[in-house]
Design a protein around this motif. Structure first.
Motif, mmCIF file in Angstrom:
data_model
loop_
_atom_site.group_PDB
_atom_site.id
_atom_site.type_symbol
_atom_site.label_atom_id
_atom_site.label_comp_id
_atom_site.label_asym_id
_atom_site.label_seq_id
_atom_site.Cartn_x
_atom_site.Cartn_y
_atom_site.Cartn_z
ATOM 1 N N PRO A 101 -47.164 29.865 40.726
ATOM 2 C CA PRO A 101 -47.649 31.065 40.577
ATOM 3 C C PRO A 101 -47.057 31.965 39.322
ATOM 4 C CG PRO A 101 -45.673 30.993 42.094
ATOM 5 C CD PRO A 101 -46.343 29.691 41.785
ATOM 6 N N HIS A 102 -46.151 31.383 38.797
ATOM 7 C CA HIS A 102 -45.576 32.123 37.399
ATOM 8 C C HIS A 102 -46.668 31.925 36.321
ATOM 9 C CE1 HIS A 102 -41.959 32.397 34.780
ATOM 10 N NE2 HIS A 102 -43.017 32.635 34.149
ATOM 11 N N ALA A 103 -46.677 33.421 35.547
ATOM 12 C CA ALA A 103 -47.910 33.820 34.764
ATOM 13 C C ALA A 103 -48.065 32.964 33.694
ATOM 14 C CB ALA A 103 -47.658 35.012 34.244
ATOM 15 N N HIS A 104 -49.172 31.960 33.746
ATOM 16 C CA HIS A 104 -49.251 31.045 32.769
ATOM 17 C C HIS A 104 -50.649 30.605 32.501
ATOM 18 C CE1 HIS A 104 -49.552 28.198 36.031
ATOM 19 N NE2 HIS A 104 -50.219 27.476 35.488
ATOM 20 N N GLY A 105 -51.053 29.695 31.445
ATOM 21 C CA GLY A 105 -52.445 29.354 31.181
ATOM 22 C C GLY A 105 -52.448 27.996 30.777
ATOM 23 N N GLN A 106 -53.217 27.499 30.156
ATOM 24 C CA GLN A 106 -53.521 26.240 29.747
ATOM 25 C C GLN A 106 -54.287 25.954 28.497
ATOM 26 O OE1 GLN A 106 -53.666 22.979 32.777
ATOM 27 N NE2 GLN A 106 -53.910 24.740 34.315
ATOM 28 N N ILE A 107 -54.297 25.063 27.781
ATOM 29 C CA ILE A 107 -54.921 24.750 26.561
ATOM 30 C C ILE A 107 -55.442 23.503 26.710
ATOM 31 C CG2 ILE A 107 -55.324 24.676 24.129
ATOM 32 C CD1 ILE A 107 -53.257 26.767 24.009
ATOM 33 N N TYR A 108 -56.808 23.114 26.841
ATOM 34 C CA TYR A 108 -57.298 21.490 26.607
ATOM 35 C C TYR A 108 -57.974 21.337 25.487
ATOM 36 C CZ TYR A 108 -56.843 20.713 31.699
ATOM 37 O OH TYR A 108 -56.314 20.397 32.916
ATOM 38 N N ALA A 109 -57.463 20.251 24.890
ATOM 39 C CA ALA A 109 -58.218 19.642 23.527
ATOM 40 C C ALA A 109 -59.310 18.693 23.963
ATOM 41 C CB ALA A 109 -57.158 19.199 22.339
ATOM 42 N N PHE A 110 -60.547 18.849 24.221
ATOM 43 C CA PHE A 110 -61.662 17.992 24.643
ATOM 44 C C PHE A 110 -61.944 16.888 23.394
ATOM 45 C CE2 PHE A 110 -62.166 21.241 27.858
ATOM 46 C CZ PHE A 110 -61.880 20.452 29.119
ATOM 47 N N PRO A 111 -61.925 15.581 24.111
ATOM 48 C CA PRO A 111 -62.414 14.614 23.313
ATOM 49 C C PRO A 111 -64.027 14.379 23.366
ATOM 50 C CG PRO A 111 -61.796 13.497 25.023
ATOM 51 C CD PRO A 111 -61.328 15.045 25.479
ATOM 52 N N TYR A 112 -64.725 15.451 23.897
ATOM 53 C CA TYR A 112 -65.925 15.752 23.733
ATOM 54 C C TYR A 112 -66.674 17.130 23.898
ATOM 55 C CZ TYR A 112 -64.845 15.796 28.771
ATOM 56 O OH TYR A 112 -64.198 16.159 29.759
ATOM 57 N N VAL A 113 -67.600 17.341 23.778
ATOM 58 C CA VAL A 113 -68.110 18.643 23.812
ATOM 59 C C VAL A 113 -68.561 18.888 25.353
ATOM 60 C CG1 VAL A 113 -69.875 20.255 23.432
ATOM 61 C CG2 VAL A 113 -69.068 18.997 21.696
ATOM 62 N N THR A 114 -68.011 20.167 26.035
ATOM 63 C CA THR A 114 -68.089 20.262 27.635
ATOM 64 C C THR A 114 -69.539 20.584 27.725
ATOM 65 O OG1 THR A 114 -67.480 22.589 27.360
ATOM 66 C CG2 THR A 114 -65.739 20.987 27.680
ATOM 67 N N PRO A 115 -70.104 20.310 29.089
ATOM 68 C CA PRO A 115 -71.323 20.445 29.476
ATOM 69 C C PRO A 115 -71.870 22.067 29.281
ATOM 70 C CG PRO A 115 -70.279 19.188 31.148
ATOM 71 C CD PRO A 115 -69.205 19.576 30.038
ATOM 72 N N ARG A 116 -70.894 22.728 29.538
ATOM 73 C CA ARG A 116 -71.331 24.398 29.482
ATOM 74 C C ARG A 116 -71.631 24.756 28.007
ATOM 75 N NH1 ARG A 116 -70.158 29.439 31.648
ATOM 76 N NH2 ARG A 116 -71.301 30.809 30.446
ATOM 77 N N THR A 117 -70.651 24.267 26.903
ATOM 78 C CA THR A 117 -70.888 24.515 25.720
ATOM 79 C C THR A 117 -72.264 23.803 25.140
ATOM 80 O OG1 THR A 117 -68.396 24.885 25.531
ATOM 81 C CG2 THR A 117 -69.624 24.466 23.576
ATOM 82 N N ALA A 118 -72.482 22.478 25.477
ATOM 83 C CA ALA A 118 -73.513 21.680 25.083
ATOM 84 C C ALA A 118 -74.797 22.625 25.425
ATOM 85 C CB ALA A 118 -73.499 20.567 25.569
ATOM 86 N N LEU A 119 -74.782 23.008 26.637
ATOM 87 C CA LEU A 119 -76.176 23.938 27.137
ATOM 88 C C LEU A 119 -76.313 25.101 26.401
ATOM 89 C CD1 LEU A 119 -78.444 24.085 29.095
ATOM 90 C CD2 LEU A 119 -76.692 25.278 30.858
ATOM 91 N N THR A 120 -75.003 25.697 25.997
ATOM 92 C CA THR A 120 -75.340 26.954 25.256
ATOM 93 C C THR A 120 -75.590 26.719 23.891
ATOM 94 O OG1 THR A 120 -73.424 28.002 26.603
ATOM 95 C CG2 THR A 120 -73.961 29.000 24.385
ATOM 96 N N ARG A 121 -75.238 25.636 23.273
ATOM 97 C CA ARG A 121 -75.601 25.152 22.147
ATOM 98 C C ARG A 121 -77.246 24.877 21.942
ATOM 99 N NH1 ARG A 121 -74.232 25.632 16.997
ATOM 100 N NH2 ARG A 121 -76.538 26.274 17.014
ATOM 101 N N ARG A 122 -77.808 24.482 22.815
ATOM 102 C CA ARG A 122 -79.243 24.090 22.902
ATOM 103 C C ARG A 122 -80.030 25.503 23.134
ATOM 104 N NH1 ARG A 122 -77.606 19.645 26.428
ATOM 105 N NH2 ARG A 122 -78.241 20.789 28.482
ATOM 106 N N ARG A 123 -79.227 26.400 23.885
ATOM 107 C CA ARG A 123 -79.864 27.761 24.118
ATOM 108 C C ARG A 123 -79.867 28.544 22.764
ATOM 109 N NH1 ARG A 123 -83.008 29.429 25.012
ATOM 110 N NH2 ARG A 123 -82.549 31.673 25.835
ATOM 111 N N ILE A 124 -78.983 28.343 21.874
ATOM 112 C CA ILE A 124 -78.788 29.103 20.431
ATOM 113 C C ILE A 124 -79.798 28.430 19.424
ATOM 114 C CG2 ILE A 124 -77.445 29.135 18.425
ATOM 115 C CD1 ILE A 124 -74.765 28.867 20.285
#
Length: 347
Positions: A166-189
């Motif tokens: 519960p302590h206020a925190h976030g995370q950072i992920y360094a992905f070794p691939y392009v995530t599905p949501r971003t790939a879809l947005t890239r196609r729409r662009i």
């Protein structure tokens, strides 16, 4: 901003971010930890083209510890922690139970405050700016790692979201691939560019500004609106008024205004269901251009803030249509959601 880099007892990197240059961080992690040897596996789904990370070591991660055993609070005599200093402003460290590890990406934890009872919405504007600077610094560092294609900064808040600390925190992920949501947005662009000759993000922001019905907050440098086809009961997208591909490209004017706008949005989220209700659970997600994208300048950095709560006593569950087919059904009209978020603005 002052940045101090050190290591924890098991060799994981730990970074302090402070607003004052005269702060000295010298505490040493006294825990008898063995080096982390976990290794994730990335598998490819041939039916969808998605990548799936398999991280079985996460089954043993810390789950809802009592407040006096919180691993994100500062260390005290008789109480060990992931943060050996007795106090801190913003701190980032490698996750001991990462979803991505062993040369296939990296996962980090970002602690926004050393106050166990505070939330991001409780931060001062100065602290909010420090968090933004930390996100930016880590984006730069992680994007330079071998094999990293995309950096994703996010915060999960609330048990309803699945938060285990519960302590206020976030995370950072360094992905070794392009995530599905971003790939879809890239196609729409690309489709939008071919069809109109214009940029998708520029047209989207211009349409929302002209319509105005779904705009909930606008400053000189940022605009926030409920999207026309919102997936979630209460969902706000925050865009810089000058399109940039990532956090690194924000200018000083945008950085200076961000804490004021973002903190106001978070405080409004906590008032959506009334002052007597529990804090609103939410996910806050930064969308940045993949660093391997040759046309990344067409991407528009933005933050998506949404809650799974649709009423004070009801949650939006991803049931058959959403989980099974990815076909979202929203119970609240985006225009009504925007009206409510404007109604609960700070006085």
């Amino acid at each position: 901003m002052k940045k101090t880099v050190t290591t924890l007892a098991d060799g994981r990197e730990l970074i302090y971010y402070d607003t004052r240059d005269d702060v000295v961080r010298t505490a040493v992690d006294p825990r008898p930890l063995t080096p982390v040897t976990s290794r994730s596996e990335i598998r490819y789904d041939e039916l969808t083209g998605d990548h799936v990370a398999v991280a079985s070591h996460r089954q043993s991660r810390t789950h809802l510890p009592p407040a006096d055993a919180c691993p994100l609070c500062p260390a005290r005599e008789g109480r060990e922690s992931e943060v050996p200093e007795e106090g801190y402003e913003v701190v980032v460290f490698e996750n001991r139970f990462p979803s991505l590890s062993g040369g296939v990406g990296r996962c980090e934890v970002v602690c926004f405050t050393d106050d166990h009872t505070a939330s991001f919405a409780d931060l001062t504007e100065e602290r909010g700016r420090l968090v933004l600077d930390a996100w930016t610094d880590r984006t730069a560092a992680l994007s330079a790692l071998p094999g990293v294609e995309q950096v994703y900064c996010f915060e999960n808040r609330g048990r309803e979201i699945g938060v285990t600390l519960p302590h206020a925190h976030g995370q950072i992920y360094a992905f070794p691939y392009v995530t599905p949501r971003t790939a879809l947005t890239r196609r729409r662009i690309d489709e939008h560019r071919r069809a109109t000759g214009r940029n998708l993000f520029d047209d989207l922001v211009a349409r929302e500004r002209a319509d105005a019905e779904r705009v909930v907050l606008e400053g000189e440098q940022w605009i926030a609106f409920v999207p026309y086809a919102a997936h979630w009961p209460y969902e706000v997208h925050l865009h810089p008024t000058r399109r940039v591909p990532d956090l690194l490209a924000l200018d000083e004017a945008a950085r200076a205004e961000f804490p004021q706008v973002y903190l106001e949005l978070l405080r409004r989220f906590d008032r959506i269901f009334g002052p007597a209700e529990p804090p609103t659970p939410y996910i806050a997600a930064w969308h940045q251009a993949p660093f391997t994208d040759a046309r990344r300048e067409d991407f528009g950095l933005h933050l998506e803030l949404f809650t799974v709560r649709r009423a004070s006593d009801k949650l939006k569950f991803l049931a058959g249509t959403e989980s099974g087919m990815g076909a979202f059904m929203n119970d609240i009209r985006p225009e009504d959601a925007a009206r409510r978020i404007r109604e609960v603005a700070s006085a």
